[in-house]
Motif scaffolding. Structure first.
Motif, PDB file in Angstrom:
ATOM      1  N   LEU A 134      19.630  79.449 -37.165  1.00 37.51           N
ATOM      2  CA  LEU A 134      20.166  80.763 -37.335  1.00 37.51           C
ATOM      3  C   LEU A 134      21.290  80.854 -38.442  1.00 37.51           C
ATOM      4  O   LEU A 134      21.198  81.752 -39.347  1.00 37.51           O
ATOM      5  CB  LEU A 134      20.771  81.337 -36.161  1.00 37.51           C
ATOM      6  N   SER A 135      21.989  79.650 -38.591  1.00 32.84           N
ATOM      7  CA  SER A 135      23.102  79.541 -39.439  1.00 32.84           C
ATOM      8  C   SER A 135      22.610  79.283 -40.911  1.00 32.84           C
ATOM      9  O   SER A 135      23.303  79.802 -41.884  1.00 32.84           O
ATOM     10  CB  SER A 135      24.147  78.691 -39.169  1.00 32.84           C
ATOM     11  N   GLU A 136      21.522  78.487 -41.007  1.00 35.24           N
ATOM     12  CA  GLU A 136      21.324  78.125 -42.539  1.00 35.24           C
ATOM     13  C   GLU A 136      20.949  79.243 -43.217  1.00 35.24           C
ATOM     14  O   GLU A 136      21.492  79.737 -44.452  1.00 35.24           O
ATOM     15  CB  GLU A 136      20.246  77.010 -42.513  1.00 35.24           C
ATOM     16  N   PRO A 137      19.857  80.414 -42.879  1.00 35.85           N
ATOM     17  CA  PRO A 137      19.767  81.380 -43.679  1.00 35.85           C
ATOM     18  C   PRO A 137      20.831  82.348 -43.548  1.00 35.85           C
ATOM     19  O   PRO A 137      20.953  83.130 -44.580  1.00 35.85           O
ATOM     20  CB  PRO A 137      18.455  81.989 -43.015  1.00 35.85           C
ATOM     21  N   GLY A 138      21.509  82.289 -42.726  1.00 35.33           N
ATOM     22  CA  GLY A 138      22.609  83.474 -42.708  1.00 35.33           C
ATOM     23  C   GLY A 138      23.720  82.918 -43.460  1.00 35.33           C
ATOM     24  O   GLY A 138      24.309  83.757 -44.189  1.00 35.33           O
ATOM     25  N   THR A 139      24.049  81.601 -43.762  1.00 34.91           N
ATOM     26  CA  THR A 139      24.976  81.177 -44.798  1.00 34.91           C
ATOM     27  C   THR A 139      24.643  81.429 -46.078  1.00 34.91           C
ATOM     28  O   THR A 139      25.014  81.920 -46.990  1.00 34.91           O
ATOM     29  CB  THR A 139      25.229  79.654 -44.351  1.00 34.91           C
ATOM     30  N   PHE A 140      23.273  81.287 -46.601  1.00 35.39           N
ATOM     31  CA  PHE A 140      22.651  81.608 -47.850  1.00 35.39           C
ATOM     32  C   PHE A 140      22.673  83.157 -48.103  1.00 35.39           C
ATOM     33  O   PHE A 140      23.342  83.504 -49.246  1.00 35.39           O
ATOM     34  CB  PHE A 140      21.323  81.327 -47.809  1.00 35.39           C
ATOM     35  N   ILE A 141      22.436  84.064 -47.096  1.00 34.95           N
ATOM     36  CA  ILE A 141      22.648  85.390 -47.326  1.00 34.95           C
ATOM     37  C   ILE A 141      23.995  85.690 -47.686  1.00 34.95           C
ATOM     38  O   ILE A 141      24.268  86.599 -48.466  1.00 34.95           O
ATOM     39  CB  ILE A 141      22.009  86.139 -45.935  1.00 34.95           C
ATOM     40  N   MET A 142      24.797  85.391 -47.062  1.00 39.14           N
ATOM     41  CA  MET A 142      26.341  85.561 -47.114  1.00 39.14           C
ATOM     42  C   MET A 142      26.856  84.877 -48.440  1.00 39.14           C
ATOM     43  O   MET A 142      27.486  85.781 -49.169  1.00 39.14           O
ATOM     44  CB  MET A 142      27.322  85.111 -46.004  1.00 39.14           C
ATOM     45  N   GLU A 143      26.620  83.826 -48.840  1.00 42.61           N
ATOM     46  CA  GLU A 143      27.209  82.913 -49.991  1.00 42.61           C
ATOM     47  C   GLU A 143      26.574  83.689 -51.307  1.00 42.61           C
ATOM     48  O   GLU A 143      27.152  83.834 -52.242  1.00 42.61           O
ATOM     49  CB  GLU A 143      26.812  81.451 -49.800  1.00 42.61           C
ATOM     50  N   GLN A 144      25.102  83.688 -51.359  1.00 38.71           N
ATOM     51  CA  GLN A 144      24.541  84.325 -52.395  1.00 38.71           C
ATOM     52  C   GLN A 144      25.429  85.731 -52.639  1.00 38.71           C
ATOM     53  O   GLN A 144      25.642  86.319 -53.874  1.00 38.71           O
ATOM     54  CB  GLN A 144      23.082  84.474 -52.454  1.00 38.71           C
ATOM     55  N   LYS A 145      25.741  86.663 -51.736  1.00 35.23           N
ATOM     56  CA  LYS A 145      26.373  87.798 -52.073  1.00 35.23           C
ATOM     57  C   LYS A 145      27.908  87.547 -52.590  1.00 35.23           C
ATOM     58  O   LYS A 145      28.302  88.204 -53.464  1.00 35.23           O
ATOM     59  CB  LYS A 145      26.437  88.750 -50.680  1.00 35.23           C
ATOM     60  N   MET A 146      28.511  86.491 -51.852  1.00 31.00           N
ATOM     61  CA  MET A 146      29.924  86.188 -52.299  1.00 31.00           C
ATOM     62  C   MET A 146      30.037  85.715 -53.748  1.00 31.00           C
ATOM     63  O   MET A 146      30.770  86.257 -54.683  1.00 31.00           O
ATOM     64  CB  MET A 146      30.288  84.898 -51.467  1.00 31.00           C
ATOM     65  N   LEU A 147      29.002  84.803 -54.286  1.00 31.84           N
ATOM     66  CA  LEU A 147      28.814  84.377 -55.656  1.00 31.84           C
ATOM     67  C   LEU A 147      28.596  85.745 -56.669  1.00 31.84           C
ATOM     68  O   LEU A 147      29.444  85.746 -57.632  1.00 31.84           O
ATOM     69  CB  LEU A 147      27.829  83.372 -55.766  1.00 31.84           C
ATOM     70  N   ARG A 148      27.637  86.318 -56.192  1.00 34.05           N
ATOM     71  CA  ARG A 148      27.435  87.749 -56.987  1.00 34.05           C
ATOM     72  C   ARG A 148      28.616  88.532 -57.291  1.00 34.05           C
ATOM     73  O   ARG A 148      28.856  89.234 -58.145  1.00 34.05           O
ATOM     74  CB  ARG A 148      25.989  88.389 -56.536  1.00 34.05           C
ATOM     75  N   THR A 149      29.276  88.945 -56.074  1.00 32.17           N
ATOM     76  CA  THR A 149      30.362  89.779 -56.059  1.00 32.17           C
ATOM     77  C   THR A 149      31.701  88.925 -56.757  1.00 32.17           C
ATOM     78  O   THR A 149      32.360  89.634 -57.668  1.00 32.17           O
ATOM     79  CB  THR A 149      30.998  90.237 -54.616  1.00 32.17           C
ATOM     80  N   ILE A 150      31.785  87.882 -56.551  1.00 27.54           N
ATOM     81  CA  ILE A 150      33.139  87.169 -57.624  1.00 27.54           C
ATOM     82  C   ILE A 150      32.543  87.274 -58.909  1.00 27.54           C
ATOM     83  O   ILE A 150      33.545  87.663 -59.827  1.00 27.54           O
ATOM     84  CB  ILE A 150      33.032  85.656 -57.207  1.00 27.54           C
ATOM     85  N   ARG A 151      31.362  87.207 -59.427  1.00 25.89           N
ATOM     86  CA  ARG A 151      30.956  87.229 -60.651  1.00 25.89           C
ATOM     87  C   ARG A 151      31.287  88.621 -61.272  1.00 25.89           C
ATOM     88  O   ARG A 151      31.906  88.842 -62.520  1.00 25.89           O
ATOM     89  CB  ARG A 151      29.472  86.935 -60.933  1.00 25.89           C
ATOM     90  N   ASP A 152      30.942  89.535 -60.123  1.00 22.26           N
ATOM     91  CA  ASP A 152      30.950  91.039 -60.931  1.00 22.26           C
ATOM     92  C   ASP A 152      32.493  91.532 -60.788  1.00 22.26           C
ATOM     93  O   ASP A 152      32.847  92.217 -62.054  1.00 22.26           O
ATOM     94  CB  ASP A 152      30.363  91.833 -59.660  1.00 22.26           C
ATOM     95  N   ARG A 153      33.292  90.857 -59.924  1.00 19.85           N
ATOM     96  CA  ARG A 153      34.709  91.326 -59.810  1.00 19.85           C
ATOM     97  C   ARG A 153      35.476  90.602 -61.296  1.00 19.85           C
ATOM     98  O   ARG A 153      36.380  91.360 -62.030  1.00 19.85           O
ATOM     99  CB  ARG A 153      35.263  90.912 -58.560  1.00 19.85           C
ATOM    100  N   VAL A 154      35.117  89.522 -61.530  1.00 19.81           N
ATOM    101  CA  VAL A 154      35.704  88.843 -62.674  1.00 19.81           C
ATOM    102  C   VAL A 154      35.178  89.178 -64.038  1.00 19.81           C
ATOM    103  O   VAL A 154      36.018  89.726 -64.789  1.00 19.81           O
ATOM    104  CB  VAL A 154      35.453  87.183 -62.617  1.00 19.81           C
ATOM    105  N   GLU A 155      33.937  89.735 -64.069  1.00 21.79           N
ATOM    106  CA  GLU A 155      33.570  90.219 -65.333  1.00 21.79           C
ATOM    107  C   GLU A 155      34.106  91.554 -65.368  1.00 21.79           C
ATOM    108  O   GLU A 155      34.415  92.080 -66.641  1.00 21.79           O
ATOM    109  CB  GLU A 155      32.056  90.140 -65.488  1.00 21.79           C
ATOM    110  N   SER A 156      34.166  92.382 -64.346  1.00 22.88           N
ATOM    111  CA  SER A 156      34.619  93.808 -64.555  1.00 22.88           C
ATOM    112  C   SER A 156      36.316  93.816 -64.775  1.00 22.88           C
ATOM    113  O   SER A 156      36.501  94.546 -65.620  1.00 22.88           O
ATOM    114  CB  SER A 156      34.380  94.684 -63.239  1.00 22.88           C
TER     115      SER A 156
END
Length: 233
Positions: free
Chosen positions: A199-221
């Motif tokens: 349960l945690s492996e795919p859940g961790t991925f779903i949360m982390e890819q969103k985290m990485l993309r949001t950090i990118r978007d916030r920094v670039e913005s």
């Protein structure tokens, strides 16, 4: 909220089992359910997991040595990465303020931040991260920081000692930075931990890819806003 989601998944699986047994009978229904579980598990192990444990990462990033790799011998790493069009010094403050009760996780806030939106700005009071500090996932549970090397890496370990985590920034030739995240979990294999991992492996991925993309978007913005202000002066 996370436990509620896990509970919902388990209840849904039980509901499917009950439905199949009612429709096909005990043996055929249970057999069909078990067969579907085996097929889905095999698909996850052979197709989905090899993809998500290295999402966005290059071959070199997957194999390179990162800070904290020696903390949990025998752990099997997951390395994920993203390109951010900014210098490491511009990204670093966003990493320092990660965590529940601070700036949030920049992920799906309704899951890991009690519906409070993650910060869209740098918060000065959360910029002093040091050894022994906590990066909370939820109240009373999270990672303890073991090293901070600005503006290059933050290494932490889950409080139960089962998982290490490194966030590292690598400047790219010609500009931009690679934000690389490496998890190194190690658990004793029992029926309970196998269920948790499933349960945690795919859940961790779903949360982390969103985290990485949001950090990118916030920094670039934020970078674009600063550039626009500079251009108007």
């Amino acid at each position: 909220m996370i436990m509620a989601i896990v509970g919902t998944i388990l209840l849904a699986a039980v509901a499917v089992l009950v439905g199949l047994v009612w429709w096909l009978g005990w043996l055929a229904g249970a057999g069909s359910w078990l067969g579907a579980v085996v097929v889905l598990f095999a698909l996850y192990l052979w197709v989905v997991k090899p993809w998500h444990i290295r999402w966005g990462a290059t071959d070199a990033e997957v194999t390179m040595i990162m800070p904290g790799d020696d903390l949990i011998p025998g752990a099997k790493p997951a390395t994920r990465a993203i390109t951010i069009e900014a210098a490491p010094e511009e990204i670093w403050p966003w990493l320092l303020q990660l965590g529940y009760g601070k700036a949030g996780w920049y992920s799906y806030d309704w899951i890991d931040n009690d519906f409070a939106p993650s910060a869209n700005r740098i918060i000065p009071e959360y910029q002093n991260l040091g050894t022994g500090d906590k990066i909370l996932m939820m109240p009373g549970m999270g990672f303890e920081v073991v090293s901070v090397d600005p503006p290059q890496s933050i290494v932490s370990v889950l409080e139960d000692g089962s998982t290490s985590w490194c966030l590292a920034l690598h400047p790219m030739e010609g500009g931009g930075t690679r934000l690389v995240s490496r998890w190194r979990p190690k658990f004793d294999i029992t029926p309970a931990t196998m269920l948790m991992i499933a349960l945690s492996e795919p859940g961790t991925f779903i949360m982390e890819q969103k985290m990485l993309r949001t950090i990118r978007d916030r920094v670039e913005s934020a970078r674009a806003i600063r550039q626009n202000v500079a251009d108007t002066r």
